[in-house]
Enzyme design. Structure first.
Site, PDB file in Angstrom:
ATOM      1  N   ARG A  38      92.219  -3.370 -98.025  1.00  0.00           N
ATOM      2  CA  ARG A  38      91.378  -4.218 -98.878  1.00  0.00           C
ATOM      3  C   ARG A  38      91.379  -3.724-100.328  1.00  0.00           C
ATOM      4  NH1 ARG A  38      86.434  -5.797 -94.713  1.00  0.00           N
ATOM      5  NH2 ARG A  38      87.512  -7.616 -93.877  1.00  0.00           N
ATOM      6  N   LYS A 202      85.758 -13.061 -76.463  1.00  0.00           N
ATOM      7  CA  LYS A 202      84.958 -14.189 -75.975  1.00  0.00           C
ATOM      8  C   LYS A 202      85.500 -15.555 -76.363  1.00  0.00           C
ATOM      9  CE  LYS A 202      80.744 -11.999 -77.030  1.00  0.00           C
ATOM     10  NZ  LYS A 202      79.989 -12.293 -78.196  1.00  0.00           N
ATOM     11  N   GLY A 355      90.667  -8.949 -88.942  1.00  0.00           N
ATOM     12  CA  GLY A 355      89.879  -8.329 -87.881  1.00  0.00           C
ATOM     13  C   GLY A 355      90.685  -7.394 -87.010  1.00  0.00           C
ATOM     14  N   GLY A 378      86.273 -12.727 -90.067  1.00  0.00           N
ATOM     15  CA  GLY A 378      85.354 -13.871 -89.920  1.00  0.00           C
ATOM     16  C   GLY A 378      85.749 -15.026 -90.816  1.00  0.00           C
TER      17      GLY A 378
HETATM   18  P1  AMP Z   1      87.028 -10.037 -80.824  1.00  0.00           P
HETATM   19  O1  AMP Z   1      85.983  -9.184 -81.482  1.00  0.00           O
HETATM   20  O2  AMP Z   1      86.505 -11.226 -80.139  1.00  0.00           O
HETATM   21  O3  AMP Z   1      88.224 -10.309 -81.713  1.00  0.00           O
HETATM   22  O4  AMP Z   1      87.579  -9.156 -79.628  1.00  0.00           O
HETATM   23  C1  AMP Z   1      88.177  -7.930 -79.826  1.00  0.00           C
HETATM   24  C2  AMP Z   1      87.823  -7.060 -78.686  1.00  0.00           C
HETATM   25  O5  AMP Z   1      88.157  -7.705 -77.480  1.00  0.00           O
HETATM   26  C3  AMP Z   1      88.572  -5.757 -78.705  1.00  0.00           C
HETATM   27  O6  AMP Z   1      87.681  -4.706 -78.941  1.00  0.00           O
HETATM   28  C4  AMP Z   1      89.190  -5.675 -77.315  1.00  0.00           C
HETATM   29  O7  AMP Z   1      89.034  -4.414 -76.730  1.00  0.00           O
HETATM   30  C5  AMP Z   1      88.398  -6.706 -76.531  1.00  0.00           C
HETATM   31  N1  AMP Z   1      89.154  -7.218 -75.385  1.00  0.00           N
HETATM   32  C6  AMP Z   1      90.374  -7.761 -75.386  1.00  0.00           C
HETATM   33  N2  AMP Z   1      90.785  -8.032 -74.140  1.00  0.00           N
HETATM   34  C7  AMP Z   1      89.798  -7.643 -73.312  1.00  0.00           C
HETATM   35  C8  AMP Z   1      89.636  -7.639 -71.899  1.00  0.00           C
HETATM   36  N3  AMP Z   1      90.606  -8.106 -71.122  1.00  0.00           N
HETATM   37  N4  AMP Z   1      88.495  -7.174 -71.402  1.00  0.00           N
HETATM   38  C9  AMP Z   1      87.534  -6.692 -72.209  1.00  0.00           C
HETATM   39  N5  AMP Z   1      87.629  -6.656 -73.556  1.00  0.00           N
HETATM   40  C10 AMP Z   1      88.745  -7.124 -74.097  1.00  0.00           C
END
Ligand code: AMP
Length: 398
Positions: A38, A202, A355, A378
């Site tokens: 950044r 999620k 991210g 974000g």
């Molecule tokens: P996000 O913040 O939604 O971009 O998600 C990123 C996070 O999702 C990372 O810290 C990953 O460790 C987690 N993640 C990815 N795949 C999985 C999984 N199969 N089970 C649990 N966490 C996960």
């Protein structure tokens, strides 16, 4: 989003006090910046202003001090490192009130071409509420405002939006221009086949992104924990994997929409699973989509890695947001590495939507092989949702 905002070349900055909102929200461990992308991203705008004899007043937030001064969230390490990167002195106005006497006197002592960095804008509680008094205080320091903080462009705060109402001109900097060029062109005029890869924890975080991308892409590859909600919707056994039961109907709806739009939606065809969420958990590979009782999926499996790499290799534009598995654990990072490597080897336009995926490609040493790595997680997600970003909307039109 059509782009008709004024930029640096549209204003005369010579001798003017120019407040630049940067995104210096960088990870700092024991006083040391561990990822300076950044800072590097901010340099073209700062150098332009210095070379054109502006008085350059930089500001940014860092972390979440919750509206009060927190020494560990001081921008002091940023001032020191940025000064090295620019090979130029930066005067750090270590003012807990951000726009207090120290900042004002540092600014009144400035000569053309000097740089002052203000203290963390979020040391003031008004910042995140976009309150008028603080916006006016910030504006009182300058003649012109430049927003170059793509990473916070999706937030309407005093230093991104409020301040624009009280200055002569508000324009965008080079980093925002670059982000909008790559993300905007990828979304609106992508060379086809256009593939999006979504992962992360999620479905609920990416609902609008999936919906919007299905209008644009040829292929949508889904990985990460969000894939299990889709697979559960197709009646596969998911063991104890993360499934958002309340999003199963949405997943079905999106799979129908993909069919209707002729988008190929890919889900994992095998997984790396374990009995617990732990970095030392024993990784086991499944035969197919199903996961047996007592196991949770933590990464895409080898067949899926191959399949996704093939789709990526045939694409002309690829945009990626969200890891394919728990890439922080060595036993479960191969899916994320495979997608990163497939993108690095692809001749098409490759864009990383900030991210965790940006962190992952940098950790795995693939950063310089990508066409563009967004500095905003974000913000780039909201952009992919088709939303207008308030920090950009607030700038002056051409
Ligand atoms: P996000 O913040 O939604 O971009 O998600 C990123 C996070 O999702 C990372 O810290 C990953 O460790 C987690 N993640 C990815 N795949 C999985 C999984 N199969 N089970 C649990 N966490 C996960």
């Amino acid at each position: 989003m059509s782009f008709n905002k004024k930029s640096l070349e549209d204003i005369n900055v010579k001798g003017k006090k120019v407040l630049v909102r940067c995104d210096f929200n960088v990870p700092i461990v024991e006083g040391k910046i561990t990822d300076e992308n950044r800072l590097l991203g901010a340099i073209p705008t700062i150098e332009y202003l210095v070379n054109n004899n502006a008085k350059v007043i930089l500001c940014s937030h860092l972390g979440k001090p919750k509206g009060e001064p927190k020494p560990e969230l001081s921008l002091s390490p940023v001032a020191a490192r940025l000064s090295e990167l620019l090979n130029k002195k930066i005067i750090f106005a270590a003012d807990d009130n951000v726009v207090g006497d120290k900042a004002k006197s540092a600014i009144s002592d400035m000569n053309d071409g000097d740089i002052v960095l203000l203290q963390n804008t979020r040391f003031r509680k008004e910042e995140t509420k976009n309150e008028e008094n603080y916006s006016k205080e910030l504006a009182s320091l300058c003649d012109l405002f430049v927003n170059d903080a793509f990473g916070t462009a999706h937030r309407a705060h005093c230093s991104t939006v409020g301040v624009t109402e009280f200055v002569e001109e508000s324009v965008c900097g080079y980093l925002i221009q670059k982000e909008l060029k790559f993300l905007g062109e990828a979304i609106e005029n992508a060379e086809k086949p256009f593939t999006a890869i979504l992962g992360g924890s999620k479905v609920s975080d990416k609902i609008n992104v999936i919906n919007n991308l299905l209008e644009k892409v040829d292929n949508l590859l889904i990985g990460g924990a969000m894939a299990y909600t889709f697979l559960k919707a197709k009646d596969y056994k998911m063991g104890i994997s993360r499934v958002e039961e309340d999003k199963i109907d949405y997943a079905l709806e999106m799979m129908d929409k993909a069919k209707e739009k002729g988008v190929k939606l890919y889900l994992p065809i095998d997984h790396v699973v374990a009995t617990e969420f732990d970095k030392n958990a024993n990784p086991v590979i499944t035969e197919d989509e199903n996961i047996q009782d007592g196991y949770m999926a933590l990464d895409i499996g080898p067949k899926t890695r191959e399949l996704y790499a093939e789709v990526i290799a045939k694409s002309k534009t690829i945009i990626w947001n969200g890891p394919m598995g728990v890439f922080e654990f060595e036993n479960f990072n191969k899916g994320t590495i495979a997608v990163g490597e497939a993108m690095a080897n692809c001749d098409g336009i490759t864009i990383i939507g900030g991210g965790d995926s940006a962190a992952a490609v940098n950790i795995f040493g693939l950063g310089d092989k990508m066409t563009h790595i967004s500095t905003g997680g974000g913000a780039s997600l909201e952009f992919l949702e088709g939303k207008e970003l308030p920090g950009i909307v607030a700038l002056n039109d051409k």
